[in-house]
Design a protein around this motif. Structure first.
Motif, PDB file in Angstrom:
ATOM      1  N   LEU A  73      10.823  21.364  22.293  1.00 55.43           N
ATOM      2  CA  LEU A  73      11.559  20.213  21.778  1.00 55.43           C
ATOM      3  C   LEU A  73      12.734  20.689  20.915  1.00 55.43           C
ATOM      4  N   ALA A  90      14.931  19.862  18.229  1.00 54.60           N
ATOM      5  CA  ALA A  90      15.045  18.854  17.164  1.00 54.60           C
ATOM      6  C   ALA A  90      16.469  18.800  16.614  1.00 54.60           C
ATOM      7  N   GLY A 107      13.371  10.434  14.071  1.00 56.03           N
ATOM      8  CA  GLY A 107      13.290  11.422  15.145  1.00 56.03           C
ATOM      9  C   GLY A 107      14.633  12.022  15.533  1.00 56.03           C
ATOM     10  N   GLY A 144      16.391  14.081  13.924  1.00 62.69           N
ATOM     11  CA  GLY A 144      16.494  15.496  13.559  1.00 62.69           C
ATOM     12  C   GLY A 144      16.985  15.721  12.143  1.00 62.69           C
TER      13      GLY A 144
HETATM   14  N1  LIG Z   1       7.247  21.290  12.827  1.00 62.51           N
HETATM   15  C1  LIG Z   1       7.511  20.633  13.958  1.00 62.51           C
HETATM   16  N2  LIG Z   1       6.929  20.982  15.121  1.00 62.51           N
HETATM   17  C2  LIG Z   1       7.208  20.345  16.270  1.00 62.51           C
HETATM   18  N3  LIG Z   1       8.080  19.306  16.374  1.00 62.51           N
HETATM   19  C3  LIG Z   1       8.692  18.903  15.262  1.00 62.51           C
HETATM   20  C4  LIG Z   1       8.449  19.533  13.992  1.00 62.51           C
HETATM   21  N4  LIG Z   1       9.214  18.907  13.063  1.00 62.51           N
HETATM   22  C5  LIG Z   1       9.883  17.939  13.705  1.00 62.51           C
HETATM   23  N5  LIG Z   1       9.583  17.934  15.019  1.00 62.51           N
HETATM   24  C6  LIG Z   1      10.157  17.020  16.030  1.00 62.51           C
HETATM   25  O1  LIG Z   1      11.562  17.117  15.951  1.00 62.51           O
HETATM   26  C7  LIG Z   1      12.181  15.844  16.149  1.00 62.51           C
HETATM   27  C8  LIG Z   1      13.073  15.533  14.948  1.00 62.51           C
HETATM   28  O2  LIG Z   1      12.241  15.301  13.806  1.00 62.51           O
HETATM   29  P1  LIG Z   1      12.801  15.048  12.342  1.00 62.51           P
HETATM   30  O3  LIG Z   1      11.639  14.818  11.444  1.00 62.51           O
HETATM   31  O4  LIG Z   1      13.762  16.119  11.996  1.00 62.51           O
HETATM   32  O5  LIG Z   1      13.608  13.702  12.541  1.00 62.51           O
HETATM   33  P2  LIG Z   1      14.110  12.672  11.457  1.00 62.51           P
HETATM   34  O6  LIG Z   1      15.444  12.215  11.925  1.00 62.51           O
HETATM   35  O7  LIG Z   1      14.024  13.282  10.111  1.00 62.51           O
HETATM   36  O8  LIG Z   1      13.074  11.510  11.609  1.00 62.51           O
HETATM   37  P3  LIG Z   1      12.125  10.852  10.499  1.00 62.51           P
HETATM   38  O9  LIG Z   1      13.020  10.032   9.648  1.00 62.51           O
HETATM   39  O10 LIG Z   1      11.168  10.044  11.309  1.00 62.51           O
HETATM   40  O11 LIG Z   1      11.478  12.014   9.788  1.00 62.51           O
HETATM   41  C9  LIG Z   1      11.047  14.863  16.352  1.00 62.51           C
HETATM   42  O12 LIG Z   1      10.881  14.644  17.725  1.00 62.51           O
HETATM   43  C10 LIG Z   1       9.841  15.557  15.753  1.00 62.51           C
HETATM   44  O13 LIG Z   1       8.661  15.151  16.386  1.00 62.51           O
END
Ligand SMILES: Nc1ncnc2c1ncn2[C@@H]1O[C@H](COP(=O)(O)OP(=O)(O)OP(=O)(O)O)[C@@H](O)[C@H]1O
Length: 342
Positions: A23, A25, A46, A48
């Motif tokens: 994935l 991110a 999600g 990132g």
């Molecule tokens: N440690 C990890 N291992 C695997 N996948 C991850 C990990 N951290 C984040 N992801 C994945 O990476 C993508 C981005 O996540 P991230 O938490 O950075 O998004 P976000 O924009 O901060 O969203 P949210 O506000 O929901 O936290 C998502 O699909 C998440 O499931």
């Protein structure tokens, strides 16, 4: 001069199962954050955003690209050196992450202890920080005796105790009610103005960006799809995602269902005129309408103030014969955008 520089940064997590795919991110993000700015990063869940923050404070290694903080490339650094870098970066969180077993003063003291600051100096600094966030009288209280807004203020005092140059705020107001959100945002503005600390503000709420950010980057599926000054992105969003975020705080062109209601009330011609800061005044436009014998009624929209600059989208129901309306619209200064919405 950028204090944070991301060059073609990606972060890929391994596939959770043998059958699934890795994935990505954060996907090839290039971004400069200038010293002294409040830089907003907005995106849906999600997108990132949190991963990007963890790359800035090197809590996780990048998969590709480079991260520079204050002129030093930190991607690829050893853990010992990174600890030093992290001292210059404070962080606050949605759920505050305070130590419940420590008093308010004990929480603010913690990073100073870790940094090896002598006790007498720490005491002065803790008092200073609690004074700054308006919680001097709560020094001996415990976190569970505080409101959400007070907890976040402790979080801010703790993050600033070691005098970082950068503060990362990850959804710092998302667990707070609207009024408390405004108080915490006002405090973050003071942090930026009084200490010159660069703030990176992660949020999914455009209102937060609108109230205090100078610049904004919009993230979608790991990529930065749009960035610019808050005024430019709000007054003229380019991508669909940015338009959707902006529409949560700016009344622009009526949506189809709103237009249907307007249509019932106003069977004549309807136009939206977009004004930008420093351009042609509304009165010049309205005078032109009057001179052509065209009447108008404001039926939708409004004027927005972003960092002391204004822009607006005014939707008008026009009255008069067609030829007069055509002449009136043709007379509107070409620097304004006129859209006939129905
Ligand atoms: N440690 C990890 N291992 C695997 N996948 C991850 C990990 N951290 C984040 N992801 C994945 O990476 C993508 C981005 O996540 P991230 O938490 O950075 O998004 P976000 O924009 O901060 O969203 P949210 O506000 O929901 O936290 C998502 O699909 C998440 O499931």
């Amino acid at each position: 001069m950028p204090i944070v520089r991301l060059s073609a940064v990606s972060k890929t997590y391994p596939a959770p199962r043998r059958t699934s795919r890795p994935l990505t991110a954060v996907d090839n993000v290039t971004l400069d954050i200038d010293a002294g700015d409040i830089f907003g990063i907005i995106g849906y869940s999600g997108a990132g955003k949190s991963t990007l923050v963890r790359l800035i404070n090197a809590l996780e290694p990048v998969s590709a690209g480079t991260v520079e903080v204050a002129g030093t490339v930190i991607s690829g650094m050893r853990e010992r050196e990174l600890r030093q870098v992290r001292l210059g970066i404070g962080m606050i969180f949605q759920q505050f992450n305070l130590f419940n077993s420590r008093t308010v003063a004990g929480n603010v003291d913690y990073p100073l202890q870790v940094a090896g600051v002598p006790a007498a100096e720490r005491k002065v600094r803790v008092a200073e920080m609690l004074e700054f966030v308006g919680l001097a009288d709560k020094a001996s209280s415990y976190p569970d005796q505080l409101s959400g807004g007070q907890k976040q203020r402790v979080g801010i005092a703790r993050a600033l105790a070691t005098s970082p140059r950068i503060l990362l705020a990850d959804e710092a107001t998302s667990a707070l009610d609207p009024e408390t959100t405004l108080e915490v945002l006002a405090l973050l503005k003071r942090v930026n103005e009084e200490f010159g600390i660069t703030i990176v503000l992660i949020t999914h709420e455009m209102e937060v960006i609108k109230s205090i950010a100078h610049r904004v980057a919009v993230m979608d599926s790991g990529r930065v799809i749009e960035q610019g000054t808050v005024f430019d992105v709000f007054s003229n969003p380019q991508t669909d995602a940015a338009k959707r975020f902006v529409s949560t705080v700016v009344k622009a062109v009526p949506e189809a269902h709103e237009l249907a209601v307007l249509r019932q009330r106003h069977p004549g011609r309807i136009v939206t005129i977009s004004f930008a800061d420093g351009g042609v005044s509304q009165s010049a436009v309205f005078l032109g309408f009057a001179q052509h014998g065209v009447t108008f009624e404001l039926v939708y929209g409004g004027v927005n103030d972003i960092q002391g600059r204004t822009f607006g989208h005014l939707t008008l129901a026009l009255g008069g014969d067609d030829a007069a309306i055509d002449r009136a619209l043709a007379s509107v200064d070409s620097s304004l955008t006129v859209t006939e919405v129905a």
